[in-house]
Design an enzyme around this catalytic site. Sequence first.
Site: not given
Length: 232
Positions: A29-32, A102
């Site tokens: 995943g990512n930090r969005s 994102a």
Amino acid sequence: GAGRDLAGLRVLVSTGGTREPIDPVRFLGNRSSGRQGVAVALAAAQRGAAVTLVAAHTDEGVLATVSGQRHIALERVSTARELEEAMHTRAALSDVIVMAAAVADYRPVEVSSHKLSKEAAGDGVRSLDLAVTPDILRALVADRANGQTIVGFAAETPQNGETLVDRGRRKAARKGVDLLAVNEVGWSQGFESEANALTIIDRAGAVLNDVSGTKRQVADALWDAIVVTRSR
Ligand code: C5P
């Protein structure tokens, strides 16, 4: 205020970060937080547009600000593949598409049906095979409907002496978007916070606006730029 200058427009916005499963309990995943895209959707609805918001993983508190908004239809997705399908289903009926999500660039080639055990190779290193995900934005541009405006986001960290604007210009041209909103991000910048700074670049590489403020103020500046672009 801009009043109801988006009345009659059908707007499709994506937000949040996709999650690509590794096994039943893990993902890439990512930090969005989804905050900026939600602000874009709320601003559009307030200015009179009919909005569909396709939300990948978004902070629940942020998403709560959308519920009960009569002019925002919400669809929740998880993976890049699901996001792609949701966008393609709705794209043809949209006047403006804003891709603020994102999207993972890679996903695990194989999703394990059981939780992977902790066994690593003898050197303590373990690797994961990744496959590139489709570039949803480029596909939307390739299928662009008549009169449709397509806006991308680019989260960039400064690197190799190239300015953010230069990177943004190259990306706007490569993706073929009408507008690209370039967002400087870093370990302590751009994510989760209420504030943001965007440089808005058009297809020819001209900087239309350099705006900083709350994510809502930035969203309104983006809609101003979209209105100007559509009137040209
Ligand atoms: O190339 P980059 O990931 O920086 O491009 C960012 C823009 O492209 C964003 O608008 C993002 O939503 C979109 N994107 C996409 N599909 C991908 C990767 C990014 O639509 N697989």
